[in-house]
Enzyme design. Structure first.
Site, PDB file in Angstrom:
ATOM      1  N   LYS A   4      11.601  -8.528   1.488  1.00  0.00           N
ATOM      2  CA  LYS A   4      10.776  -9.446   1.013  1.00  0.00           C
ATOM      3  C   LYS A   4       9.449  -8.565   0.559  1.00  0.00           C
ATOM      4  CE  LYS A   4       7.658 -12.590  -0.517  1.00  0.00           C
ATOM      5  NZ  LYS A   4       6.701 -11.497  -0.773  1.00  0.00           N
ATOM      6  N   ASN A  32       0.835  -1.342  -0.087  1.00  0.00           N
ATOM      7  CA  ASN A  32       0.205  -0.122  -0.148  1.00  0.00           C
ATOM      8  C   ASN A  32       0.843   1.212  -0.025  1.00  0.00           C
ATOM      9  OD1 ASN A  32       0.767  -0.654   2.603  1.00  0.00           O
ATOM     10  ND2 ASN A  32      -0.972   0.272   3.428  1.00  0.00           N
ATOM     11  N   CYS A  60      -3.317   1.320   6.976  1.00  0.00           N
ATOM     12  CA  CYS A  60      -3.596   0.789   8.567  1.00  0.00           C
ATOM     13  C   CYS A  60      -3.815   1.888   9.285  1.00  0.00           C
ATOM     14  CB  CYS A  60      -2.474  -0.143   9.008  1.00  0.00           C
ATOM     15  SG  CYS A  60      -0.618   0.933   8.819  1.00  0.00           S
ATOM     16  N   ALA A  78       5.768  -7.285  -1.290  1.00  0.00           N
ATOM     17  CA  ALA A  78       4.434  -8.020  -1.945  1.00  0.00           C
ATOM     18  C   ALA A  78       4.787  -8.201  -3.286  1.00  0.00           C
ATOM     19  CB  ALA A  78       3.378  -7.044  -1.594  1.00  0.00           C
ATOM     20  N   GLU A 118       4.251  -4.233  12.606  1.00  0.00           N
ATOM     21  CA  GLU A 118       2.944  -2.977  12.325  1.00  0.00           C
ATOM     22  C   GLU A 118       2.011  -3.663  11.694  1.00  0.00           C
ATOM     23  OE1 GLU A 118       0.959  -0.812  10.639  1.00  0.00           O
ATOM     24  OE2 GLU A 118       2.534   0.008   9.624  1.00  0.00           O
ATOM     25  N   LEU A 119       1.056  -3.889  12.353  1.00  0.00           N
ATOM     26  CA  LEU A 119      -0.199  -4.826  11.773  1.00  0.00           C
ATOM     27  C   LEU A 119      -1.485  -4.060  11.619  1.00  0.00           C
ATOM     28  CD1 LEU A 119       0.694  -7.894  13.999  1.00  0.00           C
ATOM     29  CD2 LEU A 119       1.547  -7.210  11.799  1.00  0.00           C
ATOM     30  N   SER A 161      -0.905  -7.676   7.550  1.00  0.00           N
ATOM     31  CA  SER A 161      -2.072  -8.255   8.380  1.00  0.00           C
ATOM     32  C   SER A 161      -1.661  -8.588   9.658  1.00  0.00           C
ATOM     33  CB  SER A 161      -3.026  -9.152   7.579  1.00  0.00           C
ATOM     34  OG  SER A 161      -2.187 -10.594   7.480  1.00  0.00           O
TER      35      SER A 161
END
Length: 456
Positions: free
Chosen positions: A153, A130, A261, A155, A227-228, A206
């Site tokens: 790594k 995002n 988020c 997305a 950080e979710l 997530s």
């Protein structure tokens, strides 16, 4: 093979071969070797690199922003702002890292006792789509300044961004291998994390994925920063400037097409001002323009993937079936690409889907409350605890309310945002550890006590 897709059109952009086992081994080994030398440099020597990174970011801003927009659908103006924020953060740490990493002398019964901050080593950074440049740079700038190396790594739907990030740091003069991108599938992450040459892991993503990574890292006794997810409350108290709160609520919810988020998601409004707030809020939402993100007149782009759009719509439909009132939007646009109309749900209760689950997209849930005490209780009635905003005409009371909110950051009369000068992170199911600021730069250091006894 990784295939990237333009969410504005639904058509493929490019294909990238996955790194083989030999490729991954070479990159881990390279990062490990480079970090050994990098970690021995002084903070002064290391922070010079960050000014160079900022320079390269600005020089290539148009190209980097175009890649962000093409791969994940962010409006071009927001993509450019993301690159500038990365540059500003690098400059901040170039100016402040030496101070944050300097020895801390502490009086004790020793002749000299101090705390020193040594790098941990190579950190695996698992990053989301995002904010494809910002999420990595906000970790990498302080981590590199502290003497660590980084394996990215990213997305897979932002593979071009991942490759450009590696090239960015190389162009800025980073030692070969110190920052390396891994083009691998999620199933291969555990193997990388288990490698003895990887010292720690940071993840933005997530809550579900965070739990998996935390379990893996915990079993290996490796440091983690997570950080979710979030379901940030936006409290509008009875004495708030409702016109200003409604205006800022539009930005708080719909920036980055609501895919953040720390976007405000639950708008908890005192009943005495709720009708006025909803009216003004919806007026602002209706002025948003949805369309091709490369067109600067458009403020809302597509969602990043079709499955994300479909999942969001399912949440909206469930909330309506549970009794929420649809005021604006509530459907996908019938066209190429993954567009969803900016949506406002009113008369949401804390038991409804839109209040319980994280709605990662352009959907706002308005919850009406009868008092300040109820507003605080509803705000805290969530498994998440990332950010929160409080709008009030009494800033002293706003501070008191902020102290009662269970979140990693509370903004009074302002939009929740990450700022290089301030620590950023969450509690509860939103994760743990901190990024940015003085606390963030020390997360991936060995906070070592050095005690020197009296001369004999």
């Amino acid at each position: 093979m990784i295939v990237t897709v333009n969410p504005a059109t639904g058509r493929p952009i490019a294909e990238y071969p996955l790194h083989s086992s030999a490729d991954v081994e070479k990159r881990i080994a390279g990062a490990h070797q480079a970090q050994k030398s990098w970690g021995k440099k002084t903070a002064f020597e290391r922070v010079t690199l960050l000014n160079s990174v900022a320079e390269v970011l600005r020089r290539n801003k148009a190209r980097y922003a175009a890649t962000i927009t093409e791969e994940m659908g962010k409006s071009i103006a927001e993509a450019e702002a993301e690159i500038e924020k990365c540059a500003v953060t690098c400059e901040f740490y170039a100016q402040s890292a030496e101070k944050y990493l300097g020895d801390m002398h502490v009086p004790s019964n020793a002749t000299d006792s101090r705390i020193v901050f040594d790098p941990l080593g190579v950190v695996l950074a698992i990053m989301p789509w995002n904010y494809p440049f910002w999420q990595f740079v906000r970790f990498a700038a302080p981590a590199l300044a502290a003497g660590n190396g980084a394996l990215l790594k990213h997305a897979n739907n932002v593979a071009s961004c991942a490759i450009q990030l590696e090239e960015l740091f190389r162009e800025a003069g980073t030692p070969e291998g110190l920052v390396s991108t891994l083009l691998i599938n999620a199933s291969e992450v555990a193997g990388v994390l288990a490698d003895d040459r990887v010292a720690a892991v940071t993840l933005t993503g997530s809550t579900e994925v965070g739990k998996i990574v935390a379990a893996q890292a915990g079993s290996l006794m490796k440091k983690q920063v997570l950080e979710l997810g979030g379901s940030d409350p936006f409290l509008v108290l009875a004495d708030a400037d409702v016109e200003l709160a409604a205006k800022m609520a539009v930005k708080a919810r719909f920036s980055n097409t609501g895919q953040s988020c720390i976007s405000s998601k639950r708008f908890i409004v005192d009943a005495s001002v709720a009708d006025k707030f909803v009216e003004l809020f919806c007026e602002g939402v209706k002025k948003l323009k949805t369309g091709n993100p490369t067109d600067r007149d458009n403020t809302i782009g597509p969602m990043a993937r079709a499955n994300l759009r479909d999942a969001l719509h399912a949440q909206v439909e469930r909330s309506i079936s549970e009794g929420a009132k649809l005021v604006v939007g509530g459907k996908a646009i019938d066209c190429d690409g993954y567009y969803y109309l900016p949506t406002v749900l009113d008369h949401v209760t804390p038991q409804m889907t839109a209040a319980i689950e994280e709605t990662f997209g352009p959907v706002a849930a308005v919850i009406r409350v009868q008092s300040e005490e109820e507003a605080i209780a509803v705000a805290n009635n969530t498994e998440f605890g990332l950010g929160a905003a409080v709008w009030t005409g009494d800033v002293e009371n706003g501070y008191r309310v902020a102290r009662k909110i269970e979140a990693g950051a509370v903004f009074v009369n302002g939009l929740v945002a990450s700022d290089a000068r301030l620590p950023f992170g969450g509690i509860k199911q939103s994760g743990y550890g901190r990024e940015l600021g003085e606390f963030g730069i020390r997360e991936f250091t060995n906070v070592k006590t050095v005690w020197i006894g009296p001369a004999i």
